[in-house]
Motif scaffolding. Structure first.
Motif, PDB file in Angstrom:
ATOM      1  N   LEU A  30     -39.209  -6.246  27.161  1.00  0.00           N
ATOM      2  CA  LEU A  30     -37.776  -6.431  27.355  1.00  0.00           C
ATOM      3  C   LEU A  30     -37.264  -7.543  26.450  1.00  0.00           C
ATOM      4  O   LEU A  30     -37.980  -8.512  26.179  1.00  0.00           O
ATOM      5  CB  LEU A  30     -37.463  -6.808  28.809  1.00  0.00           C
ATOM      6  N   ASP A  31     -36.011  -7.404  26.005  1.00  0.00           N
ATOM      7  CA  ASP A  31     -35.378  -8.484  25.249  1.00  0.00           C
ATOM      8  C   ASP A  31     -35.042  -9.650  26.154  1.00  0.00           C
ATOM      9  O   ASP A  31     -35.124 -10.818  25.757  1.00  0.00           O
ATOM     10  CB  ASP A  31     -34.100  -7.984  24.570  1.00  0.00           C
ATOM     11  N   ASP A  32     -34.625  -9.360  27.378  1.00  0.00           N
ATOM     12  CA  ASP A  32     -34.227 -10.394  28.337  1.00  0.00           C
ATOM     13  C   ASP A  32     -34.130  -9.731  29.694  1.00  0.00           C
ATOM     14  O   ASP A  32     -34.389  -8.525  29.836  1.00  0.00           O
ATOM     15  CB  ASP A  32     -32.880 -11.021  27.922  1.00  0.00           C
ATOM     16  N   ILE A  33     -33.752 -10.512  30.711  1.00  0.00           N
ATOM     17  CA  ILE A  33     -33.456  -9.957  32.029  1.00  0.00           C
ATOM     18  C   ILE A  33     -32.013 -10.330  32.338  1.00  0.00           C
ATOM     19  O   ILE A  33     -31.711 -11.479  32.662  1.00  0.00           O
ATOM     20  CB  ILE A  33     -34.414 -10.500  33.106  1.00  0.00           C
ATOM     21  N   GLY A  34     -31.139  -9.377  32.143  1.00  0.00           N
ATOM     22  CA  GLY A  34     -29.709  -9.589  32.323  1.00  0.00           C
ATOM     23  C   GLY A  34     -29.058  -8.320  32.814  1.00  0.00           C
ATOM     24  O   GLY A  34     -29.739  -7.401  33.302  1.00  0.00           O
ATOM     25  N   PRO A  35     -27.744  -8.215  32.690  1.00  0.00           N
ATOM     26  CA  PRO A  35     -27.027  -7.048  33.218  1.00  0.00           C
ATOM     27  C   PRO A  35     -27.595  -5.711  32.762  1.00  0.00           C
ATOM     28  O   PRO A  35     -27.627  -4.746  33.534  1.00  0.00           O
ATOM     29  CB  PRO A  35     -25.609  -7.258  32.697  1.00  0.00           C
ATOM     30  N   ASP A  36     -28.055  -5.628  31.506  1.00  0.00           N
ATOM     31  CA  ASP A  36     -28.549  -4.355  30.977  1.00  0.00           C
ATOM     32  C   ASP A  36     -29.950  -4.009  31.449  1.00  0.00           C
ATOM     33  O   ASP A  36     -30.422  -2.886  31.223  1.00  0.00           O
ATOM     34  CB  ASP A  36     -28.538  -4.384  29.443  1.00  0.00           C
ATOM     35  N   GLY A  64     -36.208 -20.792  34.015  1.00  0.00           N
ATOM     36  CA  GLY A  64     -34.758 -20.724  33.935  1.00  0.00           C
ATOM     37  C   GLY A  64     -34.194 -19.915  35.084  1.00  0.00           C
ATOM     38  O   GLY A  64     -34.939 -19.383  35.919  1.00  0.00           O
ATOM     39  N   ALA A  65     -32.872 -19.804  35.152  1.00  0.00           N
ATOM     40  CA  ALA A  65     -32.271 -18.873  36.104  1.00  0.00           C
ATOM     41  C   ALA A  65     -32.810 -17.480  35.797  1.00  0.00           C
ATOM     42  O   ALA A  65     -32.941 -17.100  34.627  1.00  0.00           O
ATOM     43  CB  ALA A  65     -30.749 -18.901  35.971  1.00  0.00           C
ATOM     44  N   PRO A  66     -33.171 -16.684  36.805  1.00  0.00           N
ATOM     45  CA  PRO A  66     -33.859 -15.420  36.550  1.00  0.00           C
ATOM     46  C   PRO A  66     -32.986 -14.331  35.943  1.00  0.00           C
ATOM     47  O   PRO A  66     -33.507 -13.319  35.474  1.00  0.00           O
ATOM     48  CB  PRO A  66     -34.360 -15.011  37.939  1.00  0.00           C
ATOM     49  N   ILE A  67     -31.668 -14.524  35.946  1.00  0.00           N
ATOM     50  CA  ILE A  67     -30.747 -13.544  35.389  1.00  0.00           C
ATOM     51  C   ILE A  67     -29.948 -14.202  34.281  1.00  0.00           C
ATOM     52  O   ILE A  67     -29.373 -15.286  34.472  1.00  0.00           O
ATOM     53  CB  ILE A  67     -29.780 -13.000  36.462  1.00  0.00           C
ATOM     54  N   ALA A  68     -29.890 -13.563  33.126  1.00  0.00           N
ATOM     55  CA  ALA A  68     -29.048 -14.028  32.024  1.00  0.00           C
ATOM     56  C   ALA A  68     -27.683 -13.356  32.106  1.00  0.00           C
ATOM     57  O   ALA A  68     -27.547 -12.267  32.670  1.00  0.00           O
ATOM     58  CB  ALA A  68     -29.707 -13.701  30.686  1.00  0.00           C
ATOM     59  N   GLY A  69     -26.677 -14.008  31.538  1.00  0.00           N
ATOM     60  CA  GLY A  69     -25.366 -13.376  31.415  1.00  0.00           C
ATOM     61  C   GLY A  69     -24.661 -13.115  32.725  1.00  0.00           C
ATOM     62  O   GLY A  69     -23.936 -12.115  32.863  1.00  0.00           O
ATOM     63  N   ILE A  70     -24.839 -13.997  33.705  1.00  0.00           N
ATOM     64  CA  ILE A  70     -24.148 -13.839  34.991  1.00  0.00           C
ATOM     65  C   ILE A  70     -22.647 -14.024  34.765  1.00  0.00           C
ATOM     66  O   ILE A  70     -22.217 -15.054  34.270  1.00  0.00           O
ATOM     67  CB  ILE A  70     -24.673 -14.862  36.012  1.00  0.00           C
ATOM     68  N   SER A  71     -21.856 -13.029  35.130  1.00  0.00           N
ATOM     69  CA  SER A  71     -20.413 -13.127  34.891  1.00  0.00           C
ATOM     70  C   SER A  71     -19.665 -13.736  36.068  1.00  0.00           C
ATOM     71  O   SER A  71     -18.596 -14.315  35.879  1.00  0.00           O
ATOM     72  CB  SER A  71     -19.822 -11.750  34.564  1.00  0.00           C
ATOM     73  N   LYS A  72     -20.213 -13.588  37.270  1.00  0.00           N
ATOM     74  CA  LYS A  72     -19.560 -14.164  38.455  1.00  0.00           C
ATOM     75  C   LYS A  72     -20.615 -14.740  39.394  1.00  0.00           C
ATOM     76  O   LYS A  72     -21.632 -14.095  39.665  1.00  0.00           O
ATOM     77  CB  LYS A  72     -18.723 -13.107  39.192  1.00  0.00           C
ATOM     78  N   TYR A  73     -20.338 -15.960  39.871  1.00  0.00           N
ATOM     79  CA  TYR A  73     -21.165 -16.615  40.883  1.00  0.00           C
ATOM     80  C   TYR A  73     -20.263 -16.738  42.111  1.00  0.00           C
ATOM     81  O   TYR A  73     -19.410 -17.601  42.190  1.00  0.00           O
ATOM     82  CB  TYR A  73     -21.601 -17.984  40.376  1.00  0.00           C
ATOM     83  N   ILE A  74     -20.440 -15.818  43.033  1.00  0.00           N
ATOM     84  CA  ILE A  74     -19.589 -15.704  44.219  1.00  0.00           C
ATOM     85  C   ILE A  74     -20.305 -16.348  45.398  1.00  0.00           C
ATOM     86  O   ILE A  74     -21.523 -16.230  45.538  1.00  0.00           O
ATOM     87  CB  ILE A  74     -19.296 -14.220  44.518  1.00  0.00           C
ATOM     88  N   CYS A  75     -19.566 -17.026  46.244  1.00  0.00           N
ATOM     89  CA  CYS A  75     -20.147 -17.669  47.424  1.00  0.00           C
ATOM     90  C   CYS A  75     -19.409 -17.237  48.677  1.00  0.00           C
ATOM     91  O   CYS A  75     -18.183 -17.022  48.658  1.00  0.00           O
ATOM     92  CB  CYS A  75     -20.072 -19.190  47.299  1.00  0.00           C
TER      93      CYS A  75
END
Length: 282
Positions: A30-36, A64-75
């Protein structure tokens, strides 16, 4: 499976935690672990690879944070009735949504940076939902189809900033206030996400003990509810609230974090975090 990202800040590589707890390098897969990379097709492909053939990452390495490219951090606020009680606030009748700035996101063991003029730095262990498929106006029955997995989160909070207005965002969104990880666990690996033990220690003293079974609003309701008001996209994360034991709730004298303090937290099956509190600019 447990998916993660490791390496220097802004140069993280994709990884996988094998059944023996060893970190394996996924860079050739994998290139990364993100949305795709959060689709069922990718997960099926990863389930089919020969894990033993992947390189083992040895020695000390930053997570690092396990997900790259997080667009929203909702709480979701006040989602445990006993935490609402210690905060002196009524039990909500529907989920309370607020957003944490994505610039707050940090690795699970990166330091918590105390901002200038901060005097009431606090902690909150939380279960995080990772969205895997776009969700817009989804029903509760279909909500889990849009979830890729779960992760451990610390909703670090500066209560002075938070309580200066009715909007909580500025007390929640400072740099380093959003540690995520050490990994994302795919939902198939969690037997019952609504029965996970959770805890948090400060300087070795147990401050929070809870269980996700005590959530007021369960995960299908949270995902469905949020999707009514914003489109949830792959890689978005939702922090689902904290049990009692935050510093603000300690009576008669609240307890706050200070430079030099150590925060450790964990959720059953989702790993652990350790953070040192440091002063801004140090």
């Amino acid at each position: 499976m447990k998916l993660c990202r490791f390496g220097a800040l802004n140069a993280e590589r994709p990884g996988l935690i094998d059944d023996q707890g060893r970190l394996r390098d996924l860079s050739d897969v994998l290139d990364d672990i993100g949305p795709d990379q959060l689709s069922e097709d990718i997960f099926e492909m990863l389930n089919g690879i020969d894990v033993e053939a992947l390189p083992i990452v040895s020695g000390s390495v930053r997570m690092g944070a396990p997900i790259a490219g997080i667009s929203k951090y909702i709480c979701i606020g006040l989602n445990y009735s006993d935490h609402a009680a210690e905060s002196g606030l009524p039990i909500p009748t529907e989920p309370i949504i607020f957003l944490k700035a994505t610039s707050a996101i940090s690795g699970p063991n990166d330091p918590i940076i105390q901002p200038p003029h901060s005097s009431q730095l606090d902690w909150e262990v939380e279960l995080g939902i990772v969205i895997g498929k776009t969700a817009q106006y989804v029903s509760e029955d279909d909500a889990l189809d849009h979830v890729a997995g779960y992760c451990l989160m610390n909703d670090v909070s500066e209560r002075t900033f938070q309580l200066q207005s009715t909007q909580w965002d500025k007390g929640k969104g400072c740099d380093s206030f959003g540690p995520i990880g050490p990994w994302m666990v795919t939902k198939d690996e969690i037997r019952d996400v609504h029965n996970l033990e959770m805890w948090l220690d400060v300087n070795g003293a147990r401050m929070q003990t809870g269980n996700t079974q005590n959530m007021i609003f369960k995960i299908p309701e949270i995902v469905s509810y949020c999707s009514r008001y914003m489109t949830l996209r792959p890689g978005d994360v939702i922090a689902t609230g904290t049990p009692p034991g935050v510093g603000m709730g300690i009576k008669p004298n609240p307890v706050w974090l200070h430079p030099g303090d150590t925060v450790q937290l964990g959720i059953q099956g989702l790993g652990q975090q350790t953070q040192q509190v440091v002063k801004h600019g140090s």
